[in-house]
Design a protein around this motif. Structure first.
Motif, PDB file in Angstrom:
ATOM      1  N   SER A 282       0.821  -1.211   0.000  1.00  0.00           N
ATOM      2  CA  SER A 282       0.000   0.000   0.000  1.00  0.00           C
ATOM      3  C   SER A 282       0.852   1.258   0.000  1.00  0.00           C
ATOM      4  O   SER A 282       0.398   2.323  -0.422  1.00  0.00           O
ATOM      5  N   ALA A 283       2.088   1.158   0.490  1.00  0.00           N
ATOM      6  CA  ALA A 283       2.972   2.320   0.546  1.00  0.00           C
ATOM      7  C   ALA A 283       3.722   2.556  -0.758  1.00  0.00           C
ATOM      8  O   ALA A 283       4.385   3.584  -0.907  1.00  0.00           O
ATOM      9  N   LEU A 284       3.637   1.629  -1.704  1.00  0.00           N
ATOM     10  CA  LEU A 284       4.378   1.772  -2.955  1.00  0.00           C
ATOM     11  C   LEU A 284       3.756   2.838  -3.852  1.00  0.00           C
ATOM     12  O   LEU A 284       2.531   2.986  -3.896  1.00  0.00           O
TER      13      LEU A 284
ATOM     14  N   LYS B 216      -7.342   7.023 -16.055  1.00  0.00           N
ATOM     15  CA  LYS B 216      -8.681   7.603 -16.119  1.00  0.00           C
ATOM     16  C   LYS B 216      -8.796   8.855 -15.256  1.00  0.00           C
ATOM     17  O   LYS B 216      -9.533   9.784 -15.589  1.00  0.00           O
ATOM     18  N   LEU B 217      -8.070   8.888 -14.144  1.00  0.00           N
ATOM     19  CA  LEU B 217      -8.212   9.994 -13.205  1.00  0.00           C
ATOM     20  C   LEU B 217      -7.249  11.135 -13.498  1.00  0.00           C
ATOM     21  O   LEU B 217      -7.625  12.303 -13.482  1.00  0.00           O
ATOM     22  N   THR B 218      -5.961  10.808 -13.748  1.00  0.00           N
ATOM     23  CA  THR B 218      -4.948  11.850 -13.918  1.00  0.00           C
ATOM     24  C   THR B 218      -4.683  12.199 -15.370  1.00  0.00           C
ATOM     25  O   THR B 218      -4.117  13.251 -15.652  1.00  0.00           O
TER      26      THR B 218
ATOM     27  N   GLY C 255       1.252   1.036  -8.797  1.00  0.00           N
ATOM     28  CA  GLY C 255      -0.021   0.365  -8.562  1.00  0.00           C
ATOM     29  C   GLY C 255       0.129  -1.147  -8.584  1.00  0.00           C
ATOM     30  O   GLY C 255       0.863  -1.690  -9.409  1.00  0.00           O
ATOM     31  N   VAL C 256      -0.567  -1.831  -7.684  1.00  0.00           N
ATOM     32  CA  VAL C 256      -0.543  -3.295  -7.611  1.00  0.00           C
ATOM     33  C   VAL C 256      -1.985  -3.783  -7.484  1.00  0.00           C
ATOM     34  O   VAL C 256      -2.719  -3.351  -6.596  1.00  0.00           O
TER      35      VAL C 256
ATOM     36  N   GLU D 106      -5.650   2.367  -7.311  1.00  0.00           N
ATOM     37  CA  GLU D 106      -6.944   3.059  -7.339  1.00  0.00           C
ATOM     38  C   GLU D 106      -6.817   4.409  -8.047  1.00  0.00           C
ATOM     39  O   GLU D 106      -7.686   4.791  -8.841  1.00  0.00           O
ATOM     40  N   ARG D 107      -5.707   5.130  -7.767  1.00  0.00           N
ATOM     41  CA  ARG D 107      -5.497   6.428  -8.428  1.00  0.00           C
ATOM     42  C   ARG D 107      -5.205   6.250  -9.908  1.00  0.00           C
ATOM     43  O   ARG D 107      -5.706   7.011 -10.742  1.00  0.00           O
ATOM     44  N   HIS D 108      -4.373   5.270 -10.237  1.00  0.00           N
ATOM     45  CA  HIS D 108      -3.969   5.082 -11.636  1.00  0.00           C
ATOM     46  C   HIS D 108      -5.119   4.599 -12.517  1.00  0.00           C
ATOM     47  O   HIS D 108      -5.322   5.099 -13.635  1.00  0.00           O
ATOM     48  N   LEU D 109      -5.861   3.603 -12.030  1.00  0.00           N
ATOM     49  CA  LEU D 109      -6.813   2.891 -12.884  1.00  0.00           C
ATOM     50  C   LEU D 109      -8.270   3.201 -12.548  1.00  0.00           C
ATOM     51  O   LEU D 109      -9.167   2.639 -13.174  1.00  0.00           O
ATOM     52  N   GLY D 110      -8.491   4.063 -11.577  1.00  0.00           N
ATOM     53  CA  GLY D 110      -9.862   4.415 -11.245  1.00  0.00           C
ATOM     54  C   GLY D 110     -10.614   3.312 -10.522  1.00  0.00           C
ATOM     55  O   GLY D 110     -11.847   3.258 -10.578  1.00  0.00           O
ATOM     56  N   ILE D 111      -9.889   2.421  -9.844  1.00  0.00           N
ATOM     57  CA  ILE D 111     -10.521   1.320  -9.113  1.00  0.00           C
ATOM     58  C   ILE D 111     -10.968   1.809  -7.737  1.00  0.00           C
ATOM     59  O   ILE D 111     -10.290   2.611  -7.103  1.00  0.00           O
TER      60      ILE D 111
END
Length: 332
Positions: free
Chosen positions: A86-88, A151-153, A91-92, A109-114
Motif C-alpha cells: 500500500s505504501a508503494l 482515467k483519473l490523472t 499500482g498493484v 486506485e489512483r492510476h486505474l480508477g478502481i
C-alpha cells in the motif's frame, strides 16, 4: 494408561473396540435377536457419548491452539505484505482465478480508477472499460508491458502483469508521464541541435571551398569571410557547451559531491557582451550596463551556459540594426 489421560480420539476408538468385543461374545453365547439388540444398544450408547461428551473436545486442545496460532501468523504476514504494498508509488492489483478482483493498493486506485470497496470480487470487464487493457489481461500474454492512459490523472501508465500462481495473477502500473515528456524533449533537442550544427558547418565549408578554389580573392572579402566563419564557429561552440551542460545535468548523481562556488557575475556579463559583439558581426548595437559587483553562489558552467543561451537568442531574433541591452543589476 488411565482412561482420563486418553485423548478424545483414543477414547472413541476404545469404545468401538469394546462394542466389537461385546457383540462377538453375545453372538457366540446368546440367541441372534438378543445379540443384535444388545449390539445395537451398545452402538447407540457409544454414539450418544460421542455426540454429547466428545463433540466439543473432538479436536485435541493443543492441536487447536497450534492451528489457531498458525492461522494468526499467516493473517499477520498477509497484513504486513499488504501494508508494504500500500505504501508503494506503483499500482498493484491482485486478480484471482476467473479474473475477479481480490485486492489493490491505493496507487492502483489512483492510476486505474478502481474502488476496492465497490469492485471487490467483480470481473475484469466490470472493473475496466478500456478494451485494450481488458484484452491484454484476458489473453494472458504478459511478455511485454502496454501503455494506457490513467482515467483519473490523464497520465501515461506502463502496465504489466505476471502470473503469481495457478489461481492468481498480479497487475502492476507505473506512471511514466514525466519520463515520456523528457524523452520527447530530448528528441526535440537533438533534432534542433542537429539542424543548428548543420547550418554553420555548411557556411564554414562553403567559404573554405571558395578560398581553396581561388587563391586570388580580395583580402577584404577573405577578412569578412573569416570573421563570419569565426562567428559560426562560436555558434557551434555554444551548442557544444549546451550539450555538455545537458549531459552534466542528466548525470548529476555522478557530480553530486561538487560544491557551488562564488560566480563573479560582472566579469561574466562583460565576457558575454564580447561574445554578443562577435556573434552579431556588426549587425546590432550592443549596450552593456553593469551597475553592481554582487556575485552569486552556483555552478559557473551552468550559469554561463544559461546566460549565453539568452545572449545568442537575442542576437538571433533581434532584427538588423536593432539594439541589444545586456545588464547586471540588483532589482529592488
Amino acid at each position: 494408561m488411565p482412561a482420563k489421560d486418553l485423548t478424545a480420539k483414543q477414547r472413541c476408538l476404545l469404545g468401538l473396540i469394546l462394542v466389537a468385543i461385546l457383540a462377538t461374545v453375545m453372538f457366540l453365547t446368546s440367541p441372534l435377536m438378543v445379540a443384535m439388540g444388545v449390539t445395537l444398544a451398545a452402538l447407540g450408547l457409544l454414539v450418544l457419548y460421542i455426540v454429547f461428551n466428545l463433540s466439543v473436545h473432538w479436536v485435541d486442545v493443543a492441536e487447536a491452539i497450534d492451528y489457531r496460532q498458525t492461522q494468526n501468523r499467516y493473517t499477520a504476514r498477509i497484513d504486513r505484505y499488504r501494508l508494504s504494498l500500500s505504501a508503494l508509488p506503483e499500482g498493484v492489483v491482485l486478480f484471482r482465478q476467473g479474473h475477479t478482483l481480490e485486492w489493490c493498493n491505493p496507487a492502483a486506485e489512483r492510476h486505474l480508477g478502481i474502488k476496492l470497496t465497490e469492485h471487490l470480487g467483480k470481473s475484469l470487464r466490470e472493473v475496466f472499460s478500456d478494451q485494450t487493457l481488458v484484452s491484454y489481461l484476458e489473453t494472458g500474454n504478459f511478455e511485454k508491458p502496454i501503455e494506457v492512459t490513467s482515467k483519473l490523472t490523464g497520465g501515461i501508465l506502463s502496465l504489466s502483469a505476471v502470473v503469481a500462481d495457478e489461481t492468481h495473477f498480479i497487475v502492476t502500473t507505473i506512471d511514466v508521464t514525466e519520463q515520456r515528456r523528457i524523452e520527447r524533449m530530448r528528441k526535440d533537442f537533438v533534432a534542433n541541435v542537429s539542424h543548428e550544427l548543420r547550418t554553420p558547418l555548411t557556411v564554414i565549408r562553403g567559404f573554405l571551398d571558395m578560398i581553396l578554389a581561388d587563391d586570388k580573392i580580395d583580402p577584404k572579402i577573405v577578412r569578412e569571410q573569416l570573421e563570419l566563419m569565426q562567428s559560426e564557429a562560436a555558434r557551434m561552440h555554444n551548442l557544444v557547451n549546451d550539450l555538455l551542460a545537458l549531459s552534466r545535468l542528466e548525470n548529476k548523481d555522478d557530480t553530486k559531491n561538487d560544491l557551488p562556488e562564488v560566480v563573479n557575475m560582472s566579469k561574466l556579463v562583460a565576457a558575454l557582451a564580447e561574445d554578443a559583439v562577435m556573434l552579431s558581426n556588426g549587425k546590432h548595437t550592443i549596450n552593456t550596463d553593469i551597475t553592481t559587483h554582487k556575485a552569486v553562489m552556483g555552478f559557473v558552467d551552468e550559469i554561463k551556459s544559461a546566460c549565453l543561451n539568452l545572449v545568442s537568442n537575442a542576437v538571433r531574433y533581434t532584427p538588423e540594426d536593432g539594439k541589444i541591452d545586456i545588464s547586471w543589476r540588483v532589482q529592488e
